[in-house]
Write a protein that holds these residues in place. Structure first.
Motif, mmCIF file in Angstrom:
data_model
loop_
_atom_site.group_PDB
_atom_site.id
_atom_site.type_symbol
_atom_site.label_atom_id
_atom_site.label_comp_id
_atom_site.label_asym_id
_atom_site.label_seq_id
_atom_site.Cartn_x
_atom_site.Cartn_y
_atom_site.Cartn_z
ATOM 1 N N LEU A 43 -33.900 -22.666 34.540
ATOM 2 C CA LEU A 43 -34.527 -22.507 33.230
ATOM 3 C C LEU A 43 -34.158 -23.659 32.301
ATOM 4 C CD1 LEU A 43 -34.157 -18.690 32.449
ATOM 5 C CD2 LEU A 43 -36.280 -19.960 32.847
ATOM 6 N N GLN A 44 -32.893 -24.065 32.338
ATOM 7 C CA GLN A 44 -32.457 -25.179 31.497
ATOM 8 C C GLN A 44 -33.168 -26.476 31.878
ATOM 9 O OE1 GLN A 44 -28.262 -24.744 32.301
ATOM 10 N NE2 GLN A 44 -27.871 -23.790 30.318
ATOM 11 N N GLU A 45 -33.410 -26.640 33.158
ATOM 12 C CA GLU A 45 -34.122 -27.829 33.626
ATOM 13 C C GLU A 45 -35.598 -27.769 33.240
ATOM 14 O OE1 GLU A 45 -34.978 -30.263 37.823
ATOM 15 O OE2 GLU A 45 -33.656 -28.498 37.787
ATOM 16 N N ARG A 46 -36.147 -26.572 33.262
ATOM 17 C CA ARG A 46 -37.569 -26.405 32.946
ATOM 18 C C ARG A 46 -37.835 -26.564 31.451
ATOM 19 N NH1 ARG A 46 -41.150 -20.987 34.463
ATOM 20 N NH2 ARG A 46 -43.144 -21.725 33.608
ATOM 21 N N TYR A 47 -36.873 -26.112 30.623
ATOM 22 C CA TYR A 47 -37.036 -26.180 29.168
ATOM 23 C C TYR A 47 -35.903 -27.018 28.559
ATOM 24 C CZ TYR A 47 -40.075 -22.174 30.101
ATOM 25 O OH TYR A 47 -41.044 -21.345 30.599
ATOM 26 N N SER A 49 -35.602 -28.832 25.982
ATOM 27 C CA SER A 49 -35.406 -28.755 24.525
ATOM 28 C C SER A 49 -34.633 -27.502 24.121
ATOM 29 C CB SER A 49 -36.748 -28.774 23.803
ATOM 30 O OG SER A 49 -37.518 -27.615 24.131
ATOM 31 N N GLN A 50 -34.530 -26.534 25.046
ATOM 32 C CA GLN A 50 -33.846 -25.277 24.746
ATOM 33 C C GLN A 50 -32.554 -25.114 25.548
ATOM 34 O OE1 GLN A 50 -34.844 -23.111 22.395
ATOM 35 N NE2 GLN A 50 -36.475 -24.552 21.876
ATOM 36 N N GLN A 51 -32.046 -26.191 26.077
ATOM 37 C CA GLN A 51 -30.860 -26.102 26.931
ATOM 38 C C GLN A 51 -29.680 -25.445 26.224
ATOM 39 O OE1 GLN A 51 -29.848 -29.880 28.627
ATOM 40 N NE2 GLN A 51 -31.508 -29.837 30.130
ATOM 41 N N SER A 277 -34.892 -18.584 18.875
ATOM 42 C CA SER A 277 -35.834 -19.668 19.149
ATOM 43 C C SER A 277 -36.326 -19.548 20.576
ATOM 44 C CB SER A 277 -35.148 -21.013 18.928
ATOM 45 O OG SER A 277 -34.702 -21.131 17.600
ATOM 46 N N GLN A 278 -37.623 -19.652 20.750
ATOM 47 C CA GLN A 278 -38.218 -19.452 22.072
ATOM 48 C C GLN A 278 -38.466 -20.786 22.780
ATOM 49 O OE1 GLN A 278 -38.859 -16.369 23.494
ATOM 50 N NE2 GLN A 278 -37.655 -15.694 21.738
ATOM 51 N N PRO A 279 -38.300 -20.822 24.122
ATOM 52 C CA PRO A 279 -38.607 -22.045 24.879
ATOM 53 C C PRO A 279 -40.069 -22.433 24.688
ATOM 54 C CG PRO A 279 -37.378 -20.494 26.250
ATOM 55 C CD PRO A 279 -37.772 -19.747 25.006
#
Length: 279
Positions: A43-47, A49-51, A277-279
């Motif tokens: 998920l962190q790799e996919r988003y 900006s939201q890591q 805050s949403q991804p």
């Protein structure tokens, strides 16, 4: 998530899977946490900006150690109450679980780990050691006001185990923090800024243009004795009953509106659900 393994609030129940809401094929073991960490890393790799807002919260204890020490305590008739409970959950179990969870975070490249309600010096030392060992992992360390103010000799006895009493967090930190040289700025950071960052609430945690005007006015010199009858909580008791704390809240403002004044709630409820805050 709770890294209890086969141990936890379900105790010796034969319906542990039902209690934990998992299927008979699954277990809360280290492999379970590993796979969850790998999922969060994806998920962190996919988003990207939201890591910073994608993290895993863990309560760390080792089930095998808890089970073994519980059996020892059950055979020791000299231990009762909180002393027995504490002896059945030795601090090294917490420290060891933190080390394992930290290595798994390193192995899976899970960047944000929140170590929840650390309850002992050994746990905090282990958490700091893991931060030094794995500097690329963003470890967050959390304790409760109960762990800071209470121990096995708490006059409330077994009621001190279930830590309700968030309303005493500020006064508790003021009382004990001042004894240890903690500045008001540091207290504000720990109690306001850090939680707002942790839960991705960018409009909270500071006094500045663009932030919600959530303010508390405190008399740092006023002392008071904690009594359950004075609390708005529906819990019916408080683990801190009888304690004298210094630093009493005088007024509270929510988004600039006075909601608490002179020890009384003012007006109708104005709270509202805030989404992260949403991804």
């Amino acid at each position: 998530m709770d890294a209890y393994g086969g141990y936890g609030l379900h105790g010796l129940s034969k319906q542990q899977n039902l209690f934990l809401m998992i299927s008979q094929k699954n277990r809360y073991d280290f492999a379970h946490f590993e796979f969850i960490m790998r999922g969060l890393a994806r998920l962190q790799e996919r988003y990207p900006s939201q890591q910073d807002s994608i993290s895993l919260s863990l309560h760390c204890e080792i089930a095998d150690i808890l089970n073994a020490y519980t059996k020892i305590v059950q055979q020791d008739t000299s231990l009762t109450g909180l002393s027995a409970y504490s002896a059945a959950r030795p601090p090294h179990s917490e420290g060891l679980a933190i080390c394992i969870a930290s290595y798994l975070a390193h192995e899976t490249n899970c960047g944000n780990i929140n170590l929840r309600h650390l309850s002992s010096r050994k746990a905090v030392e282990a958490a700091l050691m893991m931060q030094s060992t794995f500097p690329h992992i963003n470890f967050r360390r959390e304790v409760t006001v109960g762990h800071l103010l209470l121990d096995v000799d708490a006059p409330t006895g077994k009621w001190a185990k279930v830590i309700g009493g968030t309303e005493y967090l500020l006064s508790g930190i003021l009382s004990e923090g001042r004894k240890r040289g903690m500045s008001y700025n540091q207290m504000a950071k720990l109690l306001c800024w850090n939680p707002a960052q942790r839960f991705s609430l960018p409009q909270k945690g500071d006094i500045a243009v663009g932030y919600d005007a959530d303010l508390v006015l405190v008399d740092p010199n006023e002392t008071f004795v904690v009594r359950a009858s004075d609390s708005e909580s529906q819990q019916g008791y408080t683990p801190f009953a009888g304690m004298e704390l210094r630093g009493r809240v005088q007024s509270t403002f929510l988004r600039g509106q006075l909601i608490y004044d002179r020890h009384q709630i003012v007006g109708l409820p104005r709270g509202r659900y805030l989404r992260r805050s949403q991804p």
